[in-house]
Structure formats: C-alpha cells, structure tokens
Design an enzyme around this catalytic site. Structure first.
Site, PDB file in Angstrom:
ATOM      1  CE  LYS A 138      20.418  25.660   1.804  1.00 29.49           C
ATOM      2  NZ  LYS A 138      20.281  25.708   0.325  1.00 29.49           N
ATOM      3  NE  ARG A 165      21.746  16.705  -3.823  1.00 31.85           N
ATOM      4  CZ  ARG A 165      21.410  17.714  -3.010  1.00 31.85           C
ATOM      5  NH1 ARG A 165      22.336  18.279  -2.265  1.00 31.85           N
ATOM      6  NH2 ARG A 165      20.183  18.156  -2.970  1.00 31.85           N
ATOM      7  NE  ARG A 174      16.543  20.501  -5.415  1.00 31.17           N
ATOM      8  CZ  ARG A 174      17.862  20.431  -5.470  1.00 31.17           C
ATOM      9  NH1 ARG A 174      18.464  20.097  -6.600  1.00 31.17           N
ATOM     10  NH2 ARG A 174      18.587  20.699  -4.409  1.00 31.17           N
ATOM     11  NE  ARG A 206      15.383  22.115   2.429  1.00 32.31           N
ATOM     12  CZ  ARG A 206      15.781  21.217   1.532  1.00 32.31           C
ATOM     13  NH1 ARG A 206      14.880  20.543   0.858  1.00 32.31           N
ATOM     14  NH2 ARG A 206      17.049  21.006   1.322  1.00 32.31           N
ATOM     15  NE  ARG A 249      24.310  20.269  -5.302  1.00 32.41           N
ATOM     16  CZ  ARG A 249      23.256  20.667  -4.593  1.00 32.41           C
ATOM     17  NH1 ARG A 249      23.399  21.555  -3.628  1.00 32.41           N
ATOM     18  NH2 ARG A 249      22.058  20.195  -4.871  1.00 32.41           N
TER      19      ARG A 249
END
Length: 210
Positions: A13, A156, A167, A88, A123
C-alpha cells in the site's frame, strides 16, 4: 481524487500510494507514519499508541479518528488525498462517512499471507520522511539511504515474524470486512499485489481510471 488504500500489512500500500501521490499531485496520509512520529516524539498520543503497537494490535478507533480529522483539515488536502492505513475497521469507515468525506475509489491490493511475511522481513523505511523501500523488490538507489531525503533507512520494530503473524490475524478479523463494506458502496477496485512494483502500479492505475 480521494482514495483509500486497502490491503494487509506488507501488501504494498505504501509503495503504491507514493506512486499515485506523485502522479495525481495529492498527499498520502499514512496513519502509521503519523503515529510512529508521535511515538518517536513521545507525545501523549504516541505513548498511548505504543502499548498497542508493541502487542501487534490496532490503535483504538477514537485515537486514530482524531488524528485523521486534524490531518484532513490541512490545506494540502483540499484537492484530494490518499488514505493509507485508514480506515482499518468498520467503525472507522463509518466515522469517515460521518465527517462528510466522499471517497472516489477504494483500491484493495490482494497478496497471499506467505508472500507478505517474506516481504515484511525485507522492508525498510526512511527514518526521516517515512518513504518505504524493500531490499529486494524496491531497493533505494542510494543503498542504505533514502532516495528522497538522504536519511538512513531502518527496519520497523513491528516487522519481526511473531508480530507480523499477529498483525495479519488482526487484519483478517478487523480490516478485511471493509472489502465487503466498500464493494456494497460500489467504489471498490481489487487488484493483485503479486508482481513487480511497476506491474502492480500499471494495474492499479487502470483500475482507478476505469
């Protein structure tokens, strides 16, 4: 244009939102980036949010909704925006409706859970401007530094395997119902997120302009 980006954590995203932001000249509003900034600055909102994020849970609706209300009132949102990470939950989506915000398109990026876990482990995020990269799929041309501002890229804290699984569980139970919510409204566009950044971007643009 007013857009919402939907998809599981790591679906791409943020990367696609950056591309669309550049193309349409509208800001990307990442609630995750705003909240992480609040955590870094140790604001009251940041301290409250950190407790939930460290457990892999969603930040409570009332906190996130207040953040979004403030951000959408800023001048750069007058000609449109891209919401990345909000709503969300169905509650957040209804709160957005209650604000009188009319969304043009909701772009849902579909990716298999196994591929997401692989993606998130690679990431990287700019420690200053929040731009997102991936060591394999979307590397920075400056190596360990951000192409946009030159700051260091970091992993992160919530991109470890156990938190990723938590998650994803939260996404499937609390966020995935938004797909049906926006499909019923008639403004949902679903695209596969399994391909190169360029391939996904091309498909996404066609879906938005259809």
């Amino acid at each position: 244009m007013k857009l919402i980006m939907l998809g599981a954590p790591g679906a791409g995203k943020g990367t696609q939102a950056q591309i669309l932001s550049d193309k349409y000249g509208i800001p990307t509003i990442s609630t995750g980036a705003i909240i992480r900034g609040a955590i870094k600055n140790e604001t009251p909102t940041g301290k409250a949010a950190k407790i939930y994020i460290d457990r892999g849970e969603l930040v409570p609706d009332d906190v996130v909704i207040d953040i979004i209300k403030e951000r959408l009132d800023e001048d750069d949102c007058k000609n449109g925006f891209i919401l990345d990470g909000f709503p969300r939950t169905i509650t957040q989506a209804k709160a957005l409706d209650a604000m009188g915000v009319e969304i043009d398109k909701v772009l849902d990026i579909e990716v298999d859970d196994g591929l997401i876990i692989e993606r998130l482990s690679g990431r990287r995020e700019c420690s200053s401007c929040g731009a997102t990269y991936h060591i394999k799929n979307n590397p920075s041309q400056k190596g360990e530094d951000c192409e946009r501002c030159g700051a260091k890229l970091v992993s992160r804290a919530d991109d470890n395997p156990e938190t990723i699984k938590s998650r994803l569980d939260v996404y499937h139970s609390q966020t995935e119902p938004l797909i049906a919510f926006y499909k019923e409204k008639g403004n949902l566009a679903e695209v596969s997120g399994e391909g190169t950044v360029e391939q996904i971007s091309e498909i996404a643009l066609k879906a938005l302009e259809a």
